[in-house]
Enzyme design. Sequence first.
Site, PDB file in Angstrom:
ATOM      1  N   HIS A 146      59.099  28.247 -37.995  1.00  0.00           N
ATOM      2  CA  HIS A 146      57.896  29.070 -38.093  1.00  0.00           C
ATOM      3  C   HIS A 146      57.817  29.710 -39.476  1.00  0.00           C
ATOM      4  O   HIS A 146      58.839  29.901 -40.144  1.00  0.00           O
ATOM      5  CB  HIS A 146      57.895  30.187 -37.042  1.00  0.00           C
ATOM      6  CG  HIS A 146      57.610  29.711 -35.648  1.00  0.00           C
ATOM      7  ND1 HIS A 146      56.514  30.119 -34.931  1.00  0.00           N
ATOM      8  CD2 HIS A 146      58.289  28.853 -34.833  1.00  0.00           C
ATOM      9  CE1 HIS A 146      56.533  29.553 -33.729  1.00  0.00           C
ATOM     10  NE2 HIS A 146      57.606  28.782 -33.657  1.00  0.00           N
ATOM     11  N   GLU A 174      62.540  34.672 -29.978  1.00  0.00           N
ATOM     12  CA  GLU A 174      63.515  33.614 -29.686  1.00  0.00           C
ATOM     13  C   GLU A 174      64.902  33.944 -30.214  1.00  0.00           C
ATOM     14  O   GLU A 174      65.624  33.068 -30.684  1.00  0.00           O
ATOM     15  CB  GLU A 174      63.026  32.248 -30.187  1.00  0.00           C
ATOM     16  CG  GLU A 174      61.828  31.733 -29.417  1.00  0.00           C
ATOM     17  CD  GLU A 174      61.592  30.236 -29.582  1.00  0.00           C
ATOM     18  OE1 GLU A 174      62.460  29.546 -30.148  1.00  0.00           O
ATOM     19  OE2 GLU A 174      60.535  29.765 -29.137  1.00  0.00           O
TER      20      GLU A 174
END
Length: 586
Positions: A569, A295
């Site tokens: 995350h 990402e």
Amino acid sequence: MALQASAFPNCFVAGIHAVGWALILPSFWFLDRVIAVCKSTTLEQAQQRKQKCNVNPLKVFFGAIFFFILFLATAPLAFLGFLLWAPLQACFRPFRYHRETPSSPERETHKGFELEGKASFGFATANLCLLPDSLARFNNLGNTQHRATAIGQRIVQGVGRPHIRIFVDSPSSCGTLSPSSSILPTGNSSTYGATDRQVQPLVSHHSETDSAEGHAPIPKSISRVVLVPCDDTKETSTESPSTINSNQSSNQQDRMGHRSAPRALLSQGLRQQHDVPWEVSSLFPANVDILCLEEVFDKRAAQKLVNTLRPVYGHILYDVGVYACQPPCRCSSFKFFNSGLFLASRFPVLEAQYHCFPNGRGEDALAAKGLLSVKVLIGQNRKQKKVVGYFNCTHLHAPEYDGEIRCEQLKMVTKWISDFQAASRQSDEDVVFDVLCGDFNFDNCSPNDSLEQNHSLFDEYKDPCRAGPGKEKPWAIGTLLEQPTLYDDYVNTPENLQRTLEREELRKQYISPPVPNVGQPLVYPEPGQPWIGRRIDYILFRETSISKHCQTEIEEVSFITQLAGLTDHVPVGVRLNVLMDSDCTD
């Protein structure tokens, strides 16, 4: 075709593309600000509540109007830029390549395999959510450019730490700890579709010019010797406990046989269950050789990462993916964003290949998610054969209830990896690792993810945290954080997040829970089992594809909290030990 810094075949095409993007960027940025000014993160909301006079509603109202007017004013230029930009994507190479110029000729080759026949390799993966600022705010993360710089600095702080050498001060049966033989390779250009065999030296970045350019300072390589007793008596060492703890991830065991982690490792924060040493670490492991990030969609953020990481990693692949109509000249699938993959390696990249998933759906189809495979040159073994490794990174389909799409993508990943290795493997090479990592967007505990959990890919690649389909090892930890609570005191710093992940009752509040099947109640965990949560970030390794006379063993698994407050995350690290028997041949 050799790897080039530019993603285009010549300067003329690259120049036209730069002009087109320069015309698009202002309008794109103003539109991004229109949305961003209306969407606050929970951290910003908390700061606004503390203000005596909250003027945020006025900022939102007038800011949105102001940026929208600027967006409309620049839209005609953006349309003209789009007419230049879109057709050029047909000749866009699927990644950009950054290579640091070598400055240490004496370090052109590494002597690890040649002298000892063994080495350890560190890998790490992290999803950074570096989307345009407006979109990142829907994940409760803002300030994309600032986060990109901060993330790069924190990674460098962890992987660039000095490491120590640990020796056991006793000939007892628990064995010795040999010096770390993680190879710090040599930097060098490589090829896309062909192979450049020349090895270049490792880049040194301790000059004043790096500081002037804003690069993160890198500590000089330092080795310290620590003597560790092997009996049950009190340990003594030449270093203070703080020094030992700060370097806990950089130690390596002697891997002549499979055995439990030595007491020296366990005493430094590593724990051992089911023959796998593991830890929750507030720092990235020292000497991570290959780093995979997901990402990294924003181009400016990607460039900031390159600038920050290049003192440590001499070979970086970024802006990975494709844009516009894919396949070219077809409007069935328009890609607004690249794959978001970003790979940084200390090893020279010999070959690289990218594939885009053709089956994206919904909002995921707007990004060119896929698989990036690279072949890296490590050095030579004692028989002067080239030693290479394969590293693959991916980011699978995201929506929770699209398991069939992810299963199809896993099949593609398996086939593409096999095809790449079959085409690039040479008879005069020894392959010492084959690693697959990334954000798989499914976990090993959700009933909803049972299709992916039973995929045949897990028959080929080993997951050190997995006990079986749908069953995690007791020490595994979920890697997907609950977005609304990212800035709570329990998780907003590396140290606080580390303590939270180590306590099961707190993990339940801050790690995303499993996803139940539609219409069925969730019963989790099973009686007597720990609460783990969604672990969707993986580092897998395969042994069947490496050279027959190589043996692989997990040295440690790390759940890393250093990026607390900067992403949703938990990064994951794995260190592999490889032993090579030079007396054997394939």
